[in-house]
Design a protein around this motif. Structure first.
Motif, PDB file in Angstrom:
ATOM      1  N   PRO A 165       0.758  -1.228   0.189  1.00  0.00           N
ATOM      2  CA  PRO A 165      -0.106   0.124  -0.118  1.00  0.00           C
ATOM      3  C   PRO A 165       0.890   1.319   0.070  1.00  0.00           C
ATOM      4  CG  PRO A 165       0.086  -1.101   2.185  1.00  0.00           C
ATOM      5  CD  PRO A 165       0.733  -1.918   1.303  1.00  0.00           C
ATOM      6  N   LYS A 166       2.163   1.114   0.406  1.00  0.00           N
ATOM      7  CA  LYS A 166       2.921   2.175   0.423  1.00  0.00           C
ATOM      8  C   LYS A 166       3.350   2.811  -1.058  1.00  0.00           C
ATOM      9  CE  LYS A 166       5.053   1.534   5.052  1.00  0.00           C
ATOM     10  NZ  LYS A 166       6.137   1.069   5.607  1.00  0.00           N
ATOM     11  N   PRO A 169      -1.547   2.797  -4.120  1.00  0.00           N
ATOM     12  CA  PRO A 169      -2.477   3.488  -3.257  1.00  0.00           C
ATOM     13  C   PRO A 169      -3.908   2.446  -3.472  1.00  0.00           C
ATOM     14  CG  PRO A 169      -2.142   4.983  -5.237  1.00  0.00           C
ATOM     15  CD  PRO A 169      -0.923   3.939  -5.022  1.00  0.00           C
ATOM     16  N   ASN A 170      -4.001   1.930  -4.752  1.00  0.00           N
ATOM     17  CA  ASN A 170      -5.229   1.037  -4.870  1.00  0.00           C
ATOM     18  C   ASN A 170      -5.038  -0.376  -4.325  1.00  0.00           C
ATOM     19  OD1 ASN A 170      -6.515   3.136  -6.280  1.00  0.00           O
ATOM     20  ND2 ASN A 170      -5.081   2.588  -8.041  1.00  0.00           N
TER      21      ASN A 170
END
Length: 231
Positions: A165-166, A169-170
């Protein structure tokens, strides 16, 4: 729940410094664990050594020696954290898979059960005692050996995602995922050896973020917002 295993990363205990210890961070962890112990819950703890040692990244150190240094790093972490636990009113003991003089006691299931029965927090340091096995494998192994009901994995990330996730963003966060899916998709909850050991011995793992003053208590007491890795 009666008996749980909590895995803490060394880096998380270092706070923003990323190395050594952040005493306030450790104290917040201690106060939360004390709340669980006061509710008559039996708590075992495994701590990684990454705040002191990342020797596997070096090309100049033999892997066996690097892992041995890493085992010692986990023992240092447990000695320090156990003392912070004692400072807030808990009693603790540290068990290792090899002799460390008077610093620790030698691990056995009977000894661990004796300490749990006394209401003590039991730290399992030194990993499995062998190179080529991580503290991921160590926490799953000890959880199985002492009949813990579930492993709580306190991480810098708030659950299990299908991508980093870093960087993405999806990336999708899982509420629940089976250990077989973790293995098939290589989701990096714990390393592969630990994943297979958990699968074969039906040991669930709940992954949550360590940030916040109540994250551990909330995860254990039913306000869980991370990812449940089921078996």
């Amino acid at each position: 729940m009666k008996r749980i295993m909590l895995k803490l990363s060394g880096e998380a205990l270092a706070g923003e410094k990323k190395t050594g210890f952040d005493e306030e961070t450790v104290r917040k962890v201690a106060l939360q664990v004390k709340e669980l112990v006061d509710q008559k819950m039996e708590v075992g703890i495994v701590i990684g050594g990454g705040n002191f040692w990342r020797g596997r990244s070096s090309e100049n150190i033999d892997r066996t020696k690097a892992d041995q240094i890493g085992m010692l790093a986990t023992i240092m972490n447990c000695i320090y954290v156990s003392e912070i636990f004692r400072s807030v009113g808990m009693t603790t003991n540290i068990l290792t898979p090899f002799e460390c003089g008077s610093f620790t006691k030698l691990f056995s299931k009977d000894r661990a059960n004796k300490y749990f029965a006394r209401g003590q927090v039991v730290f399992f340091a030194g990993g499995t005692g062998h190179p080529y096995f991580s503290t991921d494998t160590g926490v799953v192994l000890r959880a199985i050996e002492v009949d813990a009901e579930v492993i709580f994995l306190a991480k810098a990330i708030d659950g299990v995602y299908d991508d980093d996730p870093k960087k993405n963003p999806n990336a999708k966060k899982y509420d629940t995922v089976t250990i077989q899916e973790v293995i098939d998709k290589n989701l990096q909850v714990v390393d592969m050896t630990a994943s297979i050991l958990a699968r074969d011995n039906h040991m669930p793992m709940w992954v949550f973020g360590l940030e916040g003053d109540r994250s551990i208590v909330e995860a254990v007491s039913g306000q869980f917002s991370g990812t449940k890795v089921t078996v």
